[in-house]
Scaffold this motif. Structure first.
Motif, PDB file in Angstrom:
ATOM      1  N   SER A 150      19.540  59.926  55.776  1.00 32.24           N
ATOM      2  CA  SER A 150      19.531  61.115  54.923  1.00 32.24           C
ATOM      3  C   SER A 150      18.358  61.093  53.947  1.00 32.24           C
ATOM      4  O   SER A 150      17.722  62.128  53.702  1.00 32.24           O
ATOM      5  CB  SER A 150      20.847  61.212  54.143  1.00 32.24           C
ATOM      6  N   ILE A 151      18.079  59.935  53.375  1.00 30.71           N
ATOM      7  CA  ILE A 151      16.975  59.818  52.410  1.00 30.71           C
ATOM      8  C   ILE A 151      15.660  60.216  53.042  1.00 30.71           C
ATOM      9  O   ILE A 151      14.823  60.894  52.427  1.00 30.71           O
ATOM     10  CB  ILE A 151      16.908  58.379  51.850  1.00 30.71           C
ATOM     11  N   PHE A 152      15.460  59.818  54.317  1.00 25.74           N
ATOM     12  CA  PHE A 152      14.201  60.136  55.000  1.00 25.74           C
ATOM     13  C   PHE A 152      14.082  61.624  55.343  1.00 25.74           C
ATOM     14  O   PHE A 152      13.017  62.081  55.743  1.00 25.74           O
ATOM     15  CB  PHE A 152      14.047  59.290  56.258  1.00 25.74           C
ATOM     16  N   GLY A 210      28.418  52.909  45.461  1.00 24.06           N
ATOM     17  CA  GLY A 210      28.641  53.959  44.480  1.00 24.06           C
ATOM     18  C   GLY A 210      27.954  55.243  44.894  1.00 24.06           C
ATOM     19  O   GLY A 210      27.734  55.502  46.084  1.00 24.06           O
ATOM     20  N   LEU A 211      27.593  56.069  43.887  1.00 21.16           N
ATOM     21  CA  LEU A 211      26.939  57.346  44.129  1.00 21.16           C
ATOM     22  C   LEU A 211      25.487  57.289  43.646  1.00 21.16           C
ATOM     23  O   LEU A 211      25.170  56.594  42.677  1.00 21.16           O
ATOM     24  CB  LEU A 211      27.686  58.471  43.414  1.00 21.16           C
ATOM     25  N   HIS A 212      24.626  58.073  44.311  1.00 25.37           N
ATOM     26  CA  HIS A 212      23.192  58.026  44.020  1.00 25.37           C
ATOM     27  C   HIS A 212      22.631  59.437  43.900  1.00 25.37           C
ATOM     28  O   HIS A 212      22.952  60.321  44.705  1.00 25.37           O
ATOM     29  CB  HIS A 212      22.434  57.317  45.148  1.00 25.37           C
ATOM     30  N   LEU A 213      21.781  59.636  42.896  1.00 20.49           N
ATOM     31  CA  LEU A 213      20.944  60.831  42.782  1.00 20.49           C
ATOM     32  C   LEU A 213      19.525  60.381  43.095  1.00 20.49           C
ATOM     33  O   LEU A 213      19.027  59.403  42.513  1.00 20.49           O
ATOM     34  CB  LEU A 213      21.032  61.419  41.367  1.00 20.49           C
ATOM     35  N   ILE A 214      18.870  61.056  44.017  1.00 20.68           N
ATOM     36  CA  ILE A 214      17.638  60.516  44.595  1.00 20.68           C
ATOM     37  C   ILE A 214      16.466  61.478  44.442  1.00 20.68           C
ATOM     38  O   ILE A 214      16.619  62.695  44.656  1.00 20.68           O
ATOM     39  CB  ILE A 214      17.849  60.182  46.092  1.00 20.68           C
ATOM     40  N   LEU A 215      15.301  60.920  44.096  1.00 21.26           N
ATOM     41  CA  LEU A 215      14.054  61.688  43.996  1.00 21.26           C
ATOM     42  C   LEU A 215      13.021  61.043  44.913  1.00 21.26           C
ATOM     43  O   LEU A 215      12.595  59.901  44.689  1.00 21.26           O
ATOM     44  CB  LEU A 215      13.536  61.689  42.552  1.00 21.26           C
ATOM     45  N   VAL A 216      12.606  61.744  45.970  1.00 17.02           N
ATOM     46  CA  VAL A 216      11.605  61.248  46.912  1.00 17.02           C
ATOM     47  C   VAL A 216      10.239  61.776  46.500  1.00 17.02           C
ATOM     48  O   VAL A 216      10.067  62.990  46.309  1.00 17.02           O
ATOM     49  CB  VAL A 216      11.921  61.696  48.356  1.00 17.02           C
ATOM     50  N   SER A 217       9.260  60.871  46.361  1.00 19.29           N
ATOM     51  CA  SER A 217       7.914  61.298  45.962  1.00 19.29           C
ATOM     52  C   SER A 217       6.913  61.242  47.112  1.00 19.29           C
ATOM     53  O   SER A 217       5.873  61.907  47.053  1.00 19.29           O
ATOM     54  CB  SER A 217       7.402  60.430  44.798  1.00 19.29           C
TER      55      SER A 217
END
Length: 304
Positions: free
Chosen positions: A219-221, A237-244
């Motif tokens: 999903s991250i990719f 746990g839970l993650h909020l993600i910022l891809v640069s």
């Protein structure tokens, strides 16, 4: 003159030389008559192979080794015979270098040393750029650069929050991150400490999956760039993600891969030279087998 001959007849040294010459002649005649040089003959018997098997398995139990031998399939027996022949030839050639010592540890070391020498390839060997480029083109896929990603995440630990409080905290944090456009470098101000890393720079899918699990890594990719996304659940746990940054997999140019290509090319040529040398050594030996040992064609190549 007659007197000198009489003196020579009584001289012990003359007698010794005559006897030595006769022995030499007899030895040469015997070798010609037999037509066999036992130094270049390998006798293969079941007992010899069972002894070899004991050293190979590092278990010196003849009964076990014999049962193991009897339980092998024909291809497995053929492989064992080939392995023994190759080792014995390398061992004898090592002894021919004057390193005689009847010890199985030394035997293995001698074989390894001669096997290394048989590579016959030094760093001084001329390698043209054309050779390397041709090798690169034939094996280009081997040098493929994996896809990689750069991202940061704000983590919320299951163990530190109740379910009701966790959902509320994550929602508030997510809204704040979006509203304030919190950049990559300030993410550490939010959330809980993660068991691995906060920031991931140029990391492959395999590494990300080892930290977050396969599903979340996939999903991250797929996430958009420069936008906070989530929440996503991992085993922790839970993650909020910022891809640069998200780099797709690609084939490198020859210049990019040149150092690896050179190393692989050298290793490949060493292996080719080693196999050719072993083939030459084996050609100098005649293989004799007991009636109980089947004939199998020699497979020259073998793994390290």
């Amino acid at each position: 003159m007659q007197r000198k001959l009489e003196i020579l007849k009584r001289e012990p040294l003359v007698h010794f030389c005559i006897i030595a010459l006769l022995l030499l002649v007899v030895a040469e005649l015997l070798i010609e008559e037999n037509g066999t040089n036992h130094e270049d003959t390998l006798l293969i018997s079941e007992d010899i192979l069972i002894e070899h098997l004991q050293f190979q398995k590092k278990t010196f139990n003849q009964s076990f080794a014999r049962r193991y031998w009897e339980g092998l399939t024909q291809p497995e027996k053929s492989n064992l015979i080939n392995d023994y022949i190759k080792e014995e030839v390398l061992y004898r050639e090592a002894l021919n270098l004057g390193l005689q010592k009847h010890d199985q540890i030394i035997r293995r070391r001698l074989i390894q040393k001669l096997d290394y020498v048989n590579g016959g390839f030094s760093s001084n060997t001329d390698i043209s750029e054309e050779d390397l480029e041709n090798y690169f083109q034939l094996h280009r896929e081997k040098y493929r650069i994996e896809a990689s990603i750069t991202f940061t995440h704000v983590f919320f630990d299951f163990r530190r929050h109740s379910k009701e409080k966790l959902e509320k905290t994550v929602k508030q944090s997510f809204n704040h991150l979006i509203k304030q456009s919190v950049p990559f470098e300030e993410s550490a101000r939010y959330g809980d400490r993660f068991i691995f890393h906060r920031n991931y720079v140029d990391r492959t899918l395999r590494l990300v999956a080892s930290h977050f699990g396969d599903d979340l890594a996939d999903s991250i990719f797929q996430l958009p760039l420069n936008a906070w996304s989530g929440p996503f659940e991992s085993p922790y746990g839970l993650h909020l993600i910022l891809v640069s940054e998200n780099k797709t997999s690609r084939l490198p140019s020859f210049r990019e891969a040149a150092p690896l290509v050179l190393e692989d090319y050298r290793r490949n040529k060493m292996e080719e030279n080693r196999q050719l040398k072993i083939q030459e050594l084996l050609a100098g030996y005649r293989i004799e087998r007991d009636a109980s040992i089947p004939y199998v064609p020699m497979d020259i190549t073998y793994a390290n």
